[in-house]
Design a protein around this motif. Structure first.
Motif, PDB file in Angstrom:
ATOM      1  N   GLN A 118       0.818  -1.209   0.000  1.00  0.00           N
ATOM      2  CA  GLN A 118       0.000   0.000   0.000  1.00  0.00           C
ATOM      3  C   GLN A 118       0.853   1.260   0.000  1.00  0.00           C
ATOM      4  O   GLN A 118       0.553   2.225  -0.715  1.00  0.00           O
ATOM      5  N   VAL A 119       1.892   1.277   0.826  1.00  0.00           N
ATOM      6  CA  VAL A 119       2.771   2.446   0.872  1.00  0.00           C
ATOM      7  C   VAL A 119       3.378   2.705  -0.504  1.00  0.00           C
ATOM      8  O   VAL A 119       3.442   3.846  -0.977  1.00  0.00           O
ATOM      9  N   GLU A 120       3.811   1.638  -1.163  1.00  0.00           N
ATOM     10  CA  GLU A 120       4.419   1.789  -2.486  1.00  0.00           C
ATOM     11  C   GLU A 120       3.396   2.189  -3.550  1.00  0.00           C
ATOM     12  O   GLU A 120       3.652   3.093  -4.350  1.00  0.00           O
ATOM     13  N   ASP A 121       2.240   1.537  -3.550  1.00  0.00           N
ATOM     14  CA  ASP A 121       1.270   1.740  -4.627  1.00  0.00           C
ATOM     15  C   ASP A 121       0.370   2.952  -4.406  1.00  0.00           C
ATOM     16  O   ASP A 121       0.059   3.682  -5.359  1.00  0.00           O
ATOM     17  N   ASP A 122      -0.060   3.155  -3.155  1.00  0.00           N
ATOM     18  CA  ASP A 122      -1.041   4.204  -2.884  1.00  0.00           C
ATOM     19  C   ASP A 122      -0.416   5.514  -2.430  1.00  0.00           C
ATOM     20  O   ASP A 122      -1.044   6.576  -2.539  1.00  0.00           O
ATOM     21  N   TYR A 123       0.799   5.436  -1.888  1.00  0.00           N
ATOM     22  CA  TYR A 123       1.445   6.645  -1.353  1.00  0.00           C
ATOM     23  C   TYR A 123       2.784   6.935  -2.031  1.00  0.00           C
ATOM     24  O   TYR A 123       3.580   7.722  -1.514  1.00  0.00           O
ATOM     25  N   ASP A 124       3.032   6.282  -3.167  1.00  0.00           N
ATOM     26  CA  ASP A 124       4.276   6.503  -3.933  1.00  0.00           C
ATOM     27  C   ASP A 124       5.522   6.321  -3.074  1.00  0.00           C
ATOM     28  O   ASP A 124       6.510   7.039  -3.234  1.00  0.00           O
ATOM     29  N   GLY A 125       5.459   5.386  -2.139  1.00  0.00           N
ATOM     30  CA  GLY A 125       6.615   5.068  -1.323  1.00  0.00           C
ATOM     31  C   GLY A 125       6.840   5.987  -0.135  1.00  0.00           C
ATOM     32  O   GLY A 125       7.774   5.771   0.645  1.00  0.00           O
ATOM     33  N   ALA A 126       5.996   6.996   0.038  1.00  0.00           N
ATOM     34  CA  ALA A 126       6.127   7.929   1.165  1.00  0.00           C
ATOM     35  C   ALA A 126       5.101   7.578   2.231  1.00  0.00           C
ATOM     36  O   ALA A 126       3.897   7.574   1.966  1.00  0.00           O
ATOM     37  N   PHE A 127       5.559   7.275   3.434  1.00  0.00           N
ATOM     38  CA  PHE A 127       4.662   6.851   4.502  1.00  0.00           C
ATOM     39  C   PHE A 127       3.670   7.947   4.871  1.00  0.00           C
ATOM     40  O   PHE A 127       4.044   9.125   4.971  1.00  0.00           O
ATOM     41  N   PRO A 128       2.396   7.589   5.102  1.00  0.00           N
ATOM     42  CA  PRO A 128       1.467   8.551   5.707  1.00  0.00           C
ATOM     43  C   PRO A 128       1.956   8.916   7.103  1.00  0.00           C
ATOM     44  O   PRO A 128       2.622   8.121   7.766  1.00  0.00           O
ATOM     45  N   GLU A 129       1.601  10.123   7.560  1.00  0.00           N
ATOM     46  CA  GLU A 129       2.229  10.648   8.780  1.00  0.00           C
ATOM     47  C   GLU A 129       1.291  10.843   9.957  1.00  0.00           C
ATOM     48  O   GLU A 129       1.751  11.063  11.074  1.00  0.00           O
ATOM     49  N   THR A 130       0.002  10.789   9.751  1.00  0.00           N
ATOM     50  CA  THR A 130      -0.929  11.004  10.860  1.00  0.00           C
ATOM     51  C   THR A 130      -1.550   9.682  11.293  1.00  0.00           C
ATOM     52  O   THR A 130      -1.628   8.736  10.501  1.00  0.00           O
ATOM     53  N   PRO A 131      -2.011   9.591  12.540  1.00  0.00           N
ATOM     54  CA  PRO A 131      -2.666   8.358  12.974  1.00  0.00           C
ATOM     55  C   PRO A 131      -3.834   7.955  12.080  1.00  0.00           C
ATOM     56  O   PRO A 131      -4.003   6.777  11.761  1.00  0.00           O
ATOM     57  N   ALA A 132      -4.629   8.940  11.652  1.00  0.00           N
ATOM     58  CA  ALA A 132      -5.785   8.617  10.816  1.00  0.00           C
ATOM     59  C   ALA A 132      -5.353   8.025   9.477  1.00  0.00           C
ATOM     60  O   ALA A 132      -5.943   7.048   8.990  1.00  0.00           O
ATOM     61  N   GLU A 133      -4.326   8.606   8.867  1.00  0.00           N
ATOM     62  CA  GLU A 133      -3.841   8.088   7.584  1.00  0.00           C
ATOM     63  C   GLU A 133      -3.197   6.723   7.748  1.00  0.00           C
ATOM     64  O   GLU A 133      -3.375   5.823   6.913  1.00  0.00           O
ATOM     65  N   LEU A 134      -2.431   6.541   8.811  1.00  0.00           N
ATOM     66  CA  LEU A 134      -1.750   5.269   9.041  1.00  0.00           C
ATOM     67  C   LEU A 134      -2.736   4.136   9.261  1.00  0.00           C
ATOM     68  O   LEU A 134      -2.454   2.989   8.930  1.00  0.00           O
TER      69      LEU A 134
END
Length: 317
Positions: A118-134
């Motif tokens: 998911q991090v690779e495909d949906d976030y272009d390899g950049a980790f989400p940073e907030t609890p809600a996004e994570l």
């Protein structure tokens, strides 16, 4: 609200939540942070702000002793050092690693593998940073999301785990109520300080305020304010007992995954005889029992069952 805005010992908290909450929260916070920064357990994931490495540590630490997590974590991030590497890995290899290191609940390995994708495909390899996004990541619940947000991005809320509940219950007489613990934990944590604070209060619960308290031995920084230290009543909140691992379905599921990780496939009865000595095809712990375990693993996406004309085999997905 700042400390200077507070009026009374329980400002910002319901009166019944923390009857022993001190007026000077600034001193309380400073004492704990100073204690933690002077000396704490040097877990390797505390030396990184990489959200991937922290997520791996949090998932591994669920119901697993930390002294067993350290070598497993080191091996895991060496084998798959990034979300890209993990996403590209064969899921069977990841599950086999999990089982080989006795980390339990093999579906967590599956979820971690999918979260990396998911991090690779949906976030272009950049980790989400907030609890809600994570929390959008596979297998990441509220506690893990908040921990990763805190330790990787200093962007979390107050962590409330078993250790933190025990500390708050003893130190400030917080009643054994999840909502009360959450409110008081949030009140006590300094704004913008979730990374150090959450590490520090969990360290306090793990080192000084365990089931058997070691207040003086380790120099607990909250002794001067602590309700339990003053009264001698070190009662702790009830903790649900974990079911025994020995002889459990979880144990046999793990054995199945470990064996299938070593072989391309196994025939049903051969697998049964390898995972328990009293396996008998027509017995209580026989084919029906084994098929039920395999069905669970299949539902979790870990195992594939192949029915042939003359035999049934199982293999990892």
């Amino acid at each position: 609200m700042t400390d200077s805005d507070a009026s009374g010992a329980t400002a910002g908290v319901d009166d019944g939540d923390a009857p022993a909450l001190p007026d000077d929260l600034g001193a309380v916070r400073e004492a704990l942070v100073d204690w933690y920064e002077a000396d704490h357990r040097a877990f390797p994931w505390r030396r990184t702000e990489d959200p991937y490495e922290i997520l791996v540590s949090e998932v591994m630490s669920q119901q697993t002793q930390l002294d067993r997590v350290v070598p497993a974590w080191e091996d895991f991030v060496e084998e798959w050092p990034t979300t890209a590497a993990l996403a590209d890995a064969d899921r069977g290899d990841v599950v086999a690693f999990w089982s080989d290191h006795s980390l339990g609940y093999n579906n967590r390995a599956k979820y971690l593998h999918e979260a990396a994708g998911q991090v690779e495909d949906d976030y272009d390899g950049a980790f989400p940073e907030t609890p809600a996004e994570l929390r959008e990541l596979m297998g990441v619940g509220p506690y893990t999301a908040n921990a990763v947000a805190s330790f990787a991005f200093n962007n979390g809320d107050a962590v409330v785990d078993t250790n933190v509940k025990r500390v708050l219950h003893r130190a400030f007489a917080v009643p054994d109520d999840d909502d009360a613990f959450a409110r008081v934990a949030s009140r006590v944590m300094p704004d913008g300080g979730s990374r150090v604070w959450n590490n520090a209060i969990m360290e306090l619960g793990g080192v000084a305020c365990g089931t058997t308290p070691r207040c003086d031995e380790v120099g607990c920084p909250w002794r001067r304010w602590c309700h339990a230290y003053e009264t001698g009543d070190f009662t702790a909140p009830d903790v649900p007992e974990q079911p025994s691992f020995e002889g459990s379905r979880r144990q046999f599921r793990g054995r199945i995954v470990r064996l299938l990780g070593e072989r391309d496939e196994m025939e049903l009865d051969a697998l049964g005889h390898r995972i328990r000595v009293d396996y008998a095809p027509g017995g209580e712990h026989g084919r029906e029992w084994l098929r039920d375990l395999l069905s669970d693993l299949s539902d979790d996406g870990l195992v594939r069952i192949e029915e042939g004309s003359d035999r049934t085999v199982a293999r990892l997905r």
